[in-house]
Write a protein that holds these residues in place. Structure first.
Motif, PDB file in Angstrom:
ATOM      1  N   THR A  67      45.951 -25.437  97.327  1.00 66.00           N
ATOM      2  CA  THR A  67      45.664 -25.602  98.727  1.00 66.00           C
ATOM      3  C   THR A  67      46.659 -26.475  99.445  1.00 66.00           C
ATOM      4  N   LEU A  68      47.637 -27.111  98.895  1.00 71.79           N
ATOM      5  CA  LEU A  68      48.624 -27.946  99.421  1.00 71.79           C
ATOM      6  C   LEU A  68      49.744 -26.914  99.591  1.00 71.79           C
ATOM      7  N   GLN A  69      49.830 -25.931  98.883  1.00 72.43           N
ATOM      8  CA  GLN A  69      50.776 -24.883  99.177  1.00 72.43           C
ATOM      9  C   GLN A  69      50.545 -23.903 100.346  1.00 72.43           C
ATOM     10  N   LEU A  70      49.383 -23.812 100.587  1.00 73.48           N
ATOM     11  CA  LEU A  70      48.735 -22.849 101.706  1.00 73.48           C
ATOM     12  C   LEU A  70      48.928 -23.834 103.034  1.00 73.48           C
ATOM     13  N   MET A  71      48.701 -25.225 102.878  1.00 83.58           N
ATOM     14  CA  MET A  71      48.993 -26.044 104.080  1.00 83.58           C
ATOM     15  C   MET A  71      50.480 -25.867 104.518  1.00 83.58           C
ATOM     16  N   GLN A  72      51.357 -26.017 103.455  1.00 88.16           N
ATOM     17  CA  GLN A  72      52.737 -25.844 103.565  1.00 88.16           C
ATOM     18  C   GLN A  72      53.148 -24.383 104.166  1.00 88.16           C
ATOM     19  N   LYS A  73      52.367 -23.414 103.715  1.00 89.54           N
ATOM     20  CA  LYS A  73      52.841 -22.032 104.309  1.00 89.54           C
ATOM     21  C   LYS A  73      52.410 -22.018 105.803  1.00 89.54           C
ATOM     22  N   LYS A  74      51.243 -22.621 106.068  1.00 87.54           N
ATOM     23  CA  LYS A  74      50.799 -22.523 107.570  1.00 87.54           C
ATOM     24  C   LYS A  74      51.522 -23.797 108.563  1.00 87.54           C
ATOM     25  N   GLY A  75      52.485 -24.564 107.869  1.00 87.21           N
ATOM     26  CA  GLY A  75      53.496 -25.239 108.518  1.00 87.21           C
ATOM     27  C   GLY A  75      52.806 -26.792 108.966  1.00 87.21           C
ATOM     28  N   LYS A  76      51.564 -27.103 108.543  1.00 86.34           N
ATOM     29  CA  LYS A  76      51.131 -28.281 108.613  1.00 86.34           C
ATOM     30  C   LYS A  76      51.519 -29.501 107.989  1.00 86.34           C
ATOM     31  N   ILE A  77      52.244 -29.051 106.822  1.00 83.22           N
ATOM     32  CA  ILE A  77      52.974 -30.060 105.951  1.00 83.22           C
ATOM     33  C   ILE A  77      54.265 -29.457 105.716  1.00 83.22           C
ATOM     34  N   LYS A  78      55.275 -30.335 105.447  1.00 80.77           N
ATOM     35  CA  LYS A  78      56.860 -29.618 105.201  1.00 80.77           C
ATOM     36  C   LYS A  78      56.814 -29.841 103.732  1.00 80.77           C
ATOM     37  N   ARG A  79      56.213 -30.790 103.126  1.00 80.60           N
ATOM     38  CA  ARG A  79      56.430 -30.894 101.556  1.00 80.60           C
ATOM     39  C   ARG A  79      54.924 -31.404 101.024  1.00 80.60           C
TER      40      ARG A  79
END
Length: 281
Positions: free
Chosen positions: A124-136
């Motif tokens: 899920t963290l990786q998905l948030m990263q793909k969506k651009g909501k988190i950088k890392r």
């Protein structure tokens, strides 16, 4: 000013913690000024969490940075274990982003382990990263077995940092976790880097700390921070609601402790010689 890499970003080694900030209307204005003073002094990392005051800390940070160039800042936020699932994380992250007044955070940490499978949280963290909501993304309050389990998961090796309690009076992670993280190239974020409560008083009033402070024409607080970041791969995030103290904290990044300084502190606060339970506050 000492710097270190967090993922692909270079940041100053002293950031601004916000635990216990935003809870009182009486101190709100001064706390906002403290964050702004720390940024003006050269800090650009601000660490907060959804848990801190149930969003009040995030809201305070949002107000403090409202007129500051977002590209200059590095915002760290954290998701609670109860919200670290595939069906809850994004909603909570969106709430945090709204409070912060931004459309992304630079580093999103899993605050501590809970009932959600670690693999689900990482996905899920990786998905948030793909969506651009988190950088890392990264983790917090992880010990060595947790970190090894994490790196065995698909994508787990993309972890950008681990945030743990670490200070001169609490050196347990130096026995095995910290050396391993250095080998893996995973930075440490040190929370409570000058200790807390009675323990803080014991450190800043200790004769060895005071003696080193005198040599550097610094405060005991600054020596504790300079010690915490001495290895070049640690970010310290002291909290202060006082503008002058916040500036002094940032200036600790200019201090380099000598071998004699470190030996003096080691004598009084020795390295661990066995595995210690992870210190969590």
């Amino acid at each position: 000013m000492k710097d270190l890499h967090l993922g692909d970003r270079m940041v100053p080694a002293i950031g601004l913690g916000t635990w216990h900030m935003g809870d009182s209307a009486a101190t709100r204005s001064t706390e906002i000024k403290a964050i702004q003073a720390g940024i003006d002094a050269g800090a650009n990392v601000i660490d907060t969490a959804e848990m801190y005051g149930n969003g009040r800390s995030e809201k305070l940070v949002g107000e403090a940075i409202a007129n500051i160039n977002r590209d200059h800042l590095f915002l760290i936020d954290k998701v609670l274990p109860s919200n670290a699932s595939a069906d809850r994380m994004e909603h909570r992250l969106d709430t945090s982003l709204k409070l912060l007044g931004t459309d992304y955070v630079d580093l999103y940490l899993y605050h501590w382990r809970g009932a959600v499978p670690l693999s689900e949280t990482v996905e899920t963290l990786q998905l948030m990263q793909k969506k651009g909501k988190i950088k890392r993304w990264g983790v917090s309050n992880f010990d060595l077995p947790d970190m090894k389990e994490l790196l065995d998961l698909p994508g787990g090796d993309q972890v950008a940092a681990n945030e743990d309690l670490y200070n001169l009076g609490s050196r347990g992670i130096e026995y095995s976790l910290l050396p391993w993280q250095r080998q893996q190239g995973i930075p440490l974020i040190a929370y409570t880097p000058v200790a807390a409560g009675d323990e803080r008083g014991q450190l800043i009033n200790h004769s060895a700390v005071k003696e080193v402070a005198e040599v550097h024409h610094a405060t005991p607080w600054q020596i504790l921070l300079a010690w915490a970041i001495r290895d070049g791969s640690t970010l310290a995030i002291p909290q202060s609601g006082d503008p002058k103290h916040a500036v002094d904290n940032v200036k600790a990044g200019l201090i380099t402790l000598s071998d004699d300084d470190l030996a003096k502190l080691d004598t009084q606060f020795p390295k661990p010689t066995s595995k210690q339970p992870l210190d969590i506050r």
